[in-house]
Write a protein that holds these residues in place. Structure first.
Motif, PDB file in Angstrom:
ATOM      1  N   THR A  43      32.661   0.095  78.216  1.00  0.00           N
ATOM      2  CA  THR A  43      32.140  -0.794  76.565  1.00  0.00           C
ATOM      3  C   THR A  43      32.802  -1.129  75.439  1.00  0.00           C
ATOM      4  O   THR A  43      33.361  -0.005  75.991  1.00  0.00           O
ATOM      5  N   ASN A  84      29.749  -4.880  78.853  1.00  0.00           N
ATOM      6  CA  ASN A  84      29.336  -4.748  77.339  1.00  0.00           C
ATOM      7  C   ASN A  84      29.674  -4.830  76.261  1.00  0.00           C
ATOM      8  O   ASN A  84      30.735  -4.322  76.143  1.00  0.00           O
ATOM      9  N   MET A 113      29.256  -3.543  72.758  1.00  0.00           N
ATOM     10  CA  MET A 113      28.090  -2.934  71.846  1.00  0.00           C
ATOM     11  C   MET A 113      28.771  -3.572  70.084  1.00  0.00           C
ATOM     12  O   MET A 113      29.424  -3.293  69.766  1.00  0.00           O
ATOM     13  N   THR A 157      23.485  -8.422  78.183  1.00  0.00           N
ATOM     14  CA  THR A 157      24.328  -7.036  78.138  1.00  0.00           C
ATOM     15  C   THR A 157      24.217  -6.245  77.103  1.00  0.00           C
ATOM     16  O   THR A 157      25.688  -5.394  77.247  1.00  0.00           O
ATOM     17  N   VAL A 171      24.935  -4.337  73.710  1.00  0.00           N
ATOM     18  CA  VAL A 171      23.941  -3.033  73.326  1.00  0.00           C
ATOM     19  C   VAL A 171      23.892  -2.662  72.140  1.00  0.00           C
ATOM     20  O   VAL A 171      24.796  -2.893  71.572  1.00  0.00           O
ATOM     21  N   ASN A 185      23.604  -0.792  69.280  1.00  0.00           N
ATOM     22  CA  ASN A 185      23.572   1.088  67.979  1.00  0.00           C
ATOM     23  C   ASN A 185      22.558   0.291  67.533  1.00  0.00           C
ATOM     24  O   ASN A 185      23.369   0.036  65.799  1.00  0.00           O
TER      25      ASN A 185
END
Length: 147
Positions: free
Chosen positions: A41, A106, A108, A128, A130, A132
């Motif tokens: 990630t 991934n 993020m 996929t 992410v 935050n």
């Protein structure tokens, strides 16, 4: 700024999201970082937009900076876009053009719908991705609902 050709001329702390040179630079830079940091990630943030051209109304000023800049303004208008679309354009290009070449599982990104930075368009990003989430718990629900 060390590379003024990559930034807005009226706000040199903000990337010119309409320039292919920005994405070429990011591809090269992030590919090198991906070699140094093998994690699956990679967090690209989104909350570190330069504040030198912001005031307390933040978002409106940032969006108008894209519209008023002599490079980005005409580019946006020629495509019937506004400054509100500029950061969305950036995240779309990063997630579809830059990130896939990094061989990471991934991406993020920072997500805060009421903050001044312009959030990633989560509904058009890879599943996929992410998010935050920062701020209100309802933002988390929005991120989950977007997929």
């Amino acid at each position: 700024m060390g590379m003024p050709e990559l930034t807005l001329s009226i706000c040199p702390s903000v990337l010119d999201v309409t320039s292919d040179k920005v994405y070429e630079f990011l591809s090269t830079f992030l590919l090198e970082m991906a070699e140094w940091f093998p994690d699956e990630t990679m967090m690209l943030g989104g909350d570190e937009v330069g504040l030198a051209c912001h005031n307390s109304s933040g978002k409106a000023l940032l969006q108008s900076a894209f519209e008023l800049d002599p490079k980005t303004g005409p580019w946006l208008r020629a495509r019937n876009l506004s400054g509100d679309n500029a950061t969305q354009l950036f995240w779309h290009r990063v997630s579809h053009d830059v990130f896939p070449a990094l061989n990471k599982s991934n991406l993020m990104v920072w997500y805060c719908p009421t903050c001044h930075t312009g959030d990633p368009p989560l509904t058009s990003m890879s599943k996929t991705t992410v998010a935050n989430v920062w701020g209100d718990i309802t933002y988390g629900a929005q991120a989950i609902k977007s997929g």
